[in-house]
Design a protein around this motif. Sequence first.
Motif, PDB file in Angstrom:
ATOM      1  N   LEU A  44      29.077  41.041  33.503  1.00  0.00           N
ATOM      2  CA  LEU A  44      30.224  40.153  33.330  1.00  0.00           C
ATOM      3  C   LEU A  44      29.812  38.688  33.468  1.00  0.00           C
ATOM      4  O   LEU A  44      30.287  37.822  32.725  1.00  0.00           O
ATOM      5  N   LEU A  45      28.918  38.406  34.399  1.00  0.00           N
ATOM      6  CA  LEU A  45      28.473  37.029  34.602  1.00  0.00           C
ATOM      7  C   LEU A  45      27.619  36.547  33.435  1.00  0.00           C
ATOM      8  O   LEU A  45      27.611  35.356  33.105  1.00  0.00           O
ATOM      9  N   THR A  68      32.582  29.206  39.874  1.00  0.00           N
ATOM     10  CA  THR A  68      33.159  30.111  38.880  1.00  0.00           C
ATOM     11  C   THR A  68      32.522  31.491  38.976  1.00  0.00           C
ATOM     12  O   THR A  68      33.220  32.511  38.902  1.00  0.00           O
ATOM     13  N   THR A  69      31.210  31.540  39.145  1.00  0.00           N
ATOM     14  CA  THR A  69      30.534  32.841  39.253  1.00  0.00           C
ATOM     15  C   THR A  69      30.914  33.550  40.548  1.00  0.00           C
ATOM     16  O   THR A  69      31.091  34.772  40.560  1.00  0.00           O
ATOM     17  N   ILE A  70      31.066  32.795  41.625  1.00  0.00           N
ATOM     18  CA  ILE A  70      31.497  33.409  42.887  1.00  0.00           C
ATOM     19  C   ILE A  70      32.911  33.977  42.732  1.00  0.00           C
ATOM     20  O   ILE A  70      33.197  35.115  43.121  1.00  0.00           O
ATOM     21  N   GLY A  71      33.801  33.171  42.144  1.00  0.00           N
ATOM     22  CA  GLY A  71      35.160  33.652  41.925  1.00  0.00           C
ATOM     23  C   GLY A  71      35.195  34.870  41.021  1.00  0.00           C
ATOM     24  O   GLY A  71      35.953  35.816  41.258  1.00  0.00           O
ATOM     25  N   TYR A  73      32.810  37.083  40.657  1.00  0.00           N
ATOM     26  CA  TYR A  73      32.295  38.239  41.393  1.00  0.00           C
ATOM     27  C   TYR A  73      33.372  38.806  42.313  1.00  0.00           C
ATOM     28  O   TYR A  73      33.568  40.029  42.383  1.00  0.00           O
ATOM     29  N   LEU A  74      34.067  37.928  43.017  1.00  0.00           N
ATOM     30  CA  LEU A  74      35.110  38.391  43.931  1.00  0.00           C
ATOM     31  C   LEU A  74      36.219  39.128  43.179  1.00  0.00           C
ATOM     32  O   LEU A  74      36.692  40.188  43.619  1.00  0.00           O
TER      33      LEU A  74
END
Length: 317
Positions: A44-45, A68-71, A73-74
């Motif tokens: 997805l990333l 954005t990538t952290i969000g 992933y969460l």
Amino acid sequence: MCVTAVESRPAGVALTPGPVGHRPFGARVKAFVALTKPRIIELLLITTVPVMFLAARGVPDLWLVVITTIGGYLSAGGANALNMYIDRDIDALMDRTSQRPLVTGMVSPRECLVFGIALGVISTVWFGLLVNWLSAALALGALLFYVVVYTMLLKRRTSQNIVWGGIAGCMPVLIGWSSVTNSMSWAPVILFAVMFFWTPPHYWPLSMKVKDDYARVGVPMLPVVASNRVVARQIVLYSWVMVLVSLLLTPLGYTGWFYTAVALLAGGFWLWEAHGLQSRAKAGVTGGKLKEMRLFHWSITYVSFLFVAVAVDPFLR
């Protein structure tokens, strides 16, 4: 995730969670990470970050990329955890999912439910406060679509489950674009369509490989309810549409020669593999000689190449 907890357990038999003290802390941490399905999130990333480069026409703000990538992933992790909570009954009966944390007892159903909901709430607030509320709405929409529409409504009822359920996996493309521009455009819509038509021919080869698992639990994946010839024909159809849609970015002015070259070469090889699978299916080949997993593995490489080209192309124009 804890080998000693499952070595003597017959496949498909769930363990009853024991006291927390009997479940090592390190193994518990790994189990909660496993609930998020990290390998799926990697994919997805791969579709999120390159679109941010395309939207920025160069290097986007690196802090924005990180948050954005952290969000993402969460949000995706929360959706995957809730998916495991809902599917824990069939996961215990399928060989490919028999080691998931809820099945082994490393995580209790209640813990999984709370964990998934918490990640969903945190990710929505994270996006809204640190990125923008359009991205927050898209991320929340993807989570709800995957959990409610795909997992709860479609998965066990129709052979078209992965076709429409795959919409959730297309949303990171829109999120990547909106995180940079706080708006929408035809470019992310086209890439959304690429991922929409990519999902069935990506997943159906894997479903062909493990169709006995799905048949055992009554999940009507297309390879369970249709012959290999029918599935292969559908794979070829979706593959051609996917490749043709991927080429729309250039005439609309969003990409140049580099992306076009990669899309043609990678798409051409995909079609070669798809037609090869169809030829073997028509000939009645079964078992390992069908080589359906070749297309599955290439599908991951294909989307990686295509989206790397999306990120690199702005620098070559």
